[in-house]
Write a protein that holds these residues in place. Sequence first.
Motif, PDB file in Angstrom:
ATOM      1  N   CYS A  21       0.817  -1.209   0.000  1.00  0.00           N
ATOM      2  CA  CYS A  21       0.000   0.000   0.000  1.00  0.00           C
ATOM      3  C   CYS A  21       0.855   1.265   0.000  1.00  0.00           C
ATOM      4  O   CYS A  21       0.552   2.241  -0.706  1.00  0.00           O
ATOM      5  CB  CYS A  21      -0.947  -0.005   1.200  1.00  0.00           C
ATOM      6  SG  CYS A  21      -2.282  -1.205   1.077  1.00  0.00           S
ATOM      7  N   ARG A  22       1.930   1.258   0.781  1.00  0.00           N
ATOM      8  CA  ARG A  22       2.827   2.425   0.802  1.00  0.00           C
ATOM      9  C   ARG A  22       3.418   2.677  -0.579  1.00  0.00           C
ATOM     10  O   ARG A  22       3.484   3.820  -1.052  1.00  0.00           O
ATOM     11  CB  ARG A  22       3.937   2.228   1.830  1.00  0.00           C
ATOM     12  CG  ARG A  22       3.537   2.568   3.257  1.00  0.00           C
ATOM     13  CD  ARG A  22       4.746   2.639   4.166  1.00  0.00           C
ATOM     14  NE  ARG A  22       5.338   1.322   4.374  1.00  0.00           N
ATOM     15  CZ  ARG A  22       5.032   0.516   5.394  1.00  0.00           C
ATOM     16  NH1 ARG A  22       4.153   0.893   6.291  1.00  0.00           N
ATOM     17  NH2 ARG A  22       5.629  -0.663   5.502  1.00  0.00           N
ATOM     18  N   SER A  23       3.842   1.609  -1.249  1.00  0.00           N
ATOM     19  CA  SER A  23       4.464   1.745  -2.573  1.00  0.00           C
ATOM     20  C   SER A  23       3.475   2.287  -3.602  1.00  0.00           C
ATOM     21  O   SER A  23       3.869   2.987  -4.542  1.00  0.00           O
ATOM     22  CB  SER A  23       4.999   0.388  -3.028  1.00  0.00           C
ATOM     23  OG  SER A  23       6.022  -0.062  -2.157  1.00  0.00           O
ATOM     24  N   ALA A  24       2.194   1.958  -3.429  1.00  0.00           N
ATOM     25  CA  ALA A  24       1.178   2.393  -4.378  1.00  0.00           C
ATOM     26  C   ALA A  24       0.462   3.664  -3.932  1.00  0.00           C
ATOM     27  O   ALA A  24      -0.484   4.101  -4.598  1.00  0.00           O
ATOM     28  CB  ALA A  24       0.167   1.277  -4.588  1.00  0.00           C
ATOM     29  N   ASN A  25       0.881   4.256  -2.821  1.00  0.00           N
ATOM     30  CA  ASN A  25       0.198   5.419  -2.238  1.00  0.00           C
ATOM     31  C   ASN A  25      -1.283   5.110  -2.012  1.00  0.00           C
ATOM     32  O   ASN A  25      -2.163   5.932  -2.269  1.00  0.00           O
ATOM     33  CB  ASN A  25       0.347   6.649  -3.126  1.00  0.00           C
ATOM     34  CG  ASN A  25      -0.026   7.934  -2.392  1.00  0.00           C
ATOM     35  OD1 ASN A  25       0.166   8.047  -1.185  1.00  0.00           O
ATOM     36  ND2 ASN A  25      -0.576   8.898  -3.115  1.00  0.00           N
ATOM     37  N   ALA A  26      -1.537   3.905  -1.527  1.00  0.00           N
ATOM     38  CA  ALA A  26      -2.904   3.447  -1.273  1.00  0.00           C
ATOM     39  C   ALA A  26      -3.126   3.306   0.227  1.00  0.00           C
ATOM     40  O   ALA A  26      -2.176   3.154   1.006  1.00  0.00           O
ATOM     41  CB  ALA A  26      -3.160   2.107  -1.966  1.00  0.00           C
ATOM     42  N   ALA A  27      -4.372   3.332   0.635  1.00  0.00           N
ATOM     43  CA  ALA A  27      -4.722   3.143   2.040  1.00  0.00           C
ATOM     44  C   ALA A  27      -4.879   1.654   2.341  1.00  0.00           C
ATOM     45  O   ALA A  27      -5.146   0.841   1.454  1.00  0.00           O
ATOM     46  CB  ALA A  27      -6.009   3.882   2.356  1.00  0.00           C
ATOM     47  N   LEU A  28      -4.728   1.314   3.623  1.00  0.00           N
ATOM     48  CA  LEU A  28      -4.940  -0.054   4.081  1.00  0.00           C
ATOM     49  C   LEU A  28      -6.019  -0.036   5.155  1.00  0.00           C
ATOM     50  O   LEU A  28      -5.888   0.641   6.174  1.00  0.00           O
ATOM     51  CB  LEU A  28      -3.652  -0.646   4.651  1.00  0.00           C
ATOM     52  CG  LEU A  28      -3.769  -2.044   5.273  1.00  0.00           C
ATOM     53  CD1 LEU A  28      -4.213  -3.069   4.240  1.00  0.00           C
ATOM     54  CD2 LEU A  28      -2.431  -2.462   5.907  1.00  0.00           C
ATOM     55  N   LEU A  29      -7.093  -0.780   4.927  1.00  0.00           N
ATOM     56  CA  LEU A  29      -8.181  -0.914   5.885  1.00  0.00           C
ATOM     57  C   LEU A  29      -8.185  -2.340   6.413  1.00  0.00           C
ATOM     58  O   LEU A  29      -8.240  -3.293   5.630  1.00  0.00           O
ATOM     59  CB  LEU A  29      -9.526  -0.595   5.220  1.00  0.00           C
ATOM     60  CG  LEU A  29     -10.788  -0.811   6.056  1.00  0.00           C
ATOM     61  CD1 LEU A  29     -10.781   0.076   7.289  1.00  0.00           C
ATOM     62  CD2 LEU A  29     -12.038  -0.550   5.214  1.00  0.00           C
ATOM     63  N   VAL A  30      -8.126  -2.486   7.734  1.00  0.00           N
ATOM     64  CA  VAL A  30      -8.023  -3.810   8.355  1.00  0.00           C
ATOM     65  C   VAL A  30      -9.165  -3.999   9.343  1.00  0.00           C
ATOM     66  O   VAL A  30      -9.339  -3.199  10.271  1.00  0.00           O
ATOM     67  CB  VAL A  30      -6.674  -3.982   9.083  1.00  0.00           C
ATOM     68  CG1 VAL A  30      -6.601  -5.360   9.756  1.00  0.00           C
ATOM     69  CG2 VAL A  30      -5.510  -3.814   8.102  1.00  0.00           C
ATOM     70  N   ASP A  31      -9.930  -5.060   9.144  1.00  0.00           N
ATOM     71  CA  ASP A  31     -10.982  -5.429  10.090  1.00  0.00           C
ATOM     72  C   ASP A  31     -10.345  -6.293  11.171  1.00  0.00           C
ATOM     73  O   ASP A  31     -10.012  -7.448  10.945  1.00  0.00           O
ATOM     74  CB  ASP A  31     -12.083  -6.199   9.360  1.00  0.00           C
ATOM     75  CG  ASP A  31     -13.220  -6.619  10.284  1.00  0.00           C
ATOM     76  OD1 ASP A  31     -13.083  -6.468  11.515  1.00  0.00           O
ATOM     77  OD2 ASP A  31     -14.241  -7.111   9.777  1.00  0.00           O
ATOM     78  N   ASP A  32     -10.200  -5.722  12.366  1.00  0.00           N
ATOM     79  CA  ASP A  32      -9.504  -6.410  13.458  1.00  0.00           C
ATOM     80  C   ASP A  32     -10.485  -7.038  14.453  1.00  0.00           C
ATOM     81  O   ASP A  32     -10.189  -7.161  15.638  1.00  0.00           O
ATOM     82  CB  ASP A  32      -8.579  -5.426  14.187  1.00  0.00           C
ATOM     83  CG  ASP A  32      -7.426  -6.133  14.898  1.00  0.00           C
ATOM     84  OD1 ASP A  32      -7.113  -7.279  14.542  1.00  0.00           O
ATOM     85  OD2 ASP A  32      -6.841  -5.529  15.814  1.00  0.00           O
ATOM     86  N   ALA A  33     -11.643  -7.461  13.957  1.00  0.00           N
ATOM     87  CA  ALA A  33     -12.668  -8.025  14.829  1.00  0.00           C
ATOM     88  C   ALA A  33     -12.140  -9.210  15.628  1.00  0.00           C
ATOM     89  O   ALA A  33     -12.446  -9.356  16.818  1.00  0.00           O
ATOM     90  CB  ALA A  33     -13.882  -8.452  14.002  1.00  0.00           C
ATOM     91  N   HIS A  34     -11.351 -10.078  14.985  1.00  0.00           N
ATOM     92  CA  HIS A  34     -10.874 -11.288  15.650  1.00  0.00           C
ATOM     93  C   HIS A  34      -9.444 -11.145  16.180  1.00  0.00           C
ATOM     94  O   HIS A  34      -8.876 -12.117  16.684  1.00  0.00           O
ATOM     95  CB  HIS A  34     -10.948 -12.478  14.697  1.00  0.00           C
ATOM     96  CG  HIS A  34     -12.347 -12.793  14.259  1.00  0.00           C
ATOM     97  ND1 HIS A  34     -13.207 -13.557  15.009  1.00  0.00           N
ATOM     98  CD2 HIS A  34     -13.043 -12.414  13.147  1.00  0.00           C
ATOM     99  CE1 HIS A  34     -14.371 -13.661  14.375  1.00  0.00           C
ATOM    100  NE2 HIS A  34     -14.299 -12.971  13.248  1.00  0.00           N
ATOM    101  N   GLY A  35      -8.880  -9.941  16.072  1.00  0.00           N
ATOM    102  CA  GLY A  35      -7.546  -9.700  16.603  1.00  0.00           C
ATOM    103  C   GLY A  35      -7.552  -8.943  17.909  1.00  0.00           C
ATOM    104  O   GLY A  35      -6.753  -9.203  18.814  1.00  0.00           O
TER     105      GLY A  35
END
Length: 386
Positions: A186-200
Amino acid sequence: MSFAPFDWIDAEARRRAAAGLVRTLRPRDAEPELLDLASNDYLGLTRHPEVTAAAAAAAHRWGAGATGSRLVTGSTALHAELERELAAFCGFEAALVLSSGYAANLAALTALSGRDSLIVSDAGNHASIVDGCRLSRAETAVAPHADPDAVAKAFGAHDGRALAVTDSVFSVDGDAAPLPALAEVCRSANAALLVDDAHGLGVLGNGGRGALAAAGLAGSDGVVATLTLSKSLGSQGGAVLGPARVIDHLVNTARTFIFDTGLAPAAVGGALGALGVLRREPERAGRARDVATALYTRLTAAGLEAVRPDAAVVSVRAPSADAAVRWAADCRTAGMAVGCFRPPSVPDGISRLRLTARADLTEEQITTAVATIAATAPRQADADVS
């Protein structure tokens, strides 16, 4: 002339029955009669006296309901406190509490994308993510499960705003996403990262601070997390965590936040109570992981096909959908509740028993659980393709 606009439902019901995919509501009693390996109460906090007392106190002080949407009358000082506590605990700048984890995923995906953007979604993501992608009106590319190279390839074919979305721990098999590699893509592509941490949340990271904290990504500028309050925190509701400007954007644009009634005060109070217990007893997170490892080790030693857990979900493969239903029913008859995952809930079409490890399970209960699952396992004759 007869008028029967819902006759088609009968045909659908027959089709589901023939495929072994009928789902049934089964109300439970207030006092559990079965050994519970089906719920998501990973830390055993749903009935913790501090948590229930905090929920009751919040209801007495603030009322049974939030009375309106968060932007009208549904925000209380208690909601603001929970948002501050969640952000601080998980390592993010800000947080926004919604009525469910499902609503949180829909809010984040629809508000952070749009017609001119690309979402790259893992093939194993939860249904709430799938639905969020559909509602976003963005172009959506489904990447093979846990494959950062495929995500990078999808980004490379798109010119414009982009977002990758993944569960941190996948609810079907309990395996963890390769978050550091995805973050780098994501950093290399200038993109965002969305993470569903429901089970973490509550299981991974230092003291249960979550998968993003464990990966060193909590609080990063390009990272947003969603989570639920109904698993490790034993309450109800969901939240989005990220940079303050992202949270402010959601307040102004996310429809499942703007047009939904605020989370009930009792649920807010219960989640705050659970956070307090977790801060004081951080060893609960490690205990949940240890229980999951013990279940996996003993089940595989008994000859069953299980997936090595990365958090607190243990998946045991069943030979067919029908066999999975019978297996779960036989476990229930023997005094134990387990999850039963069948198509379309499983992305690979393979039916499973899904066990949830709880931090409050005793050694005796773990032994009983393994013995029950092994004793009720389908015979080889049932091993048709799911």
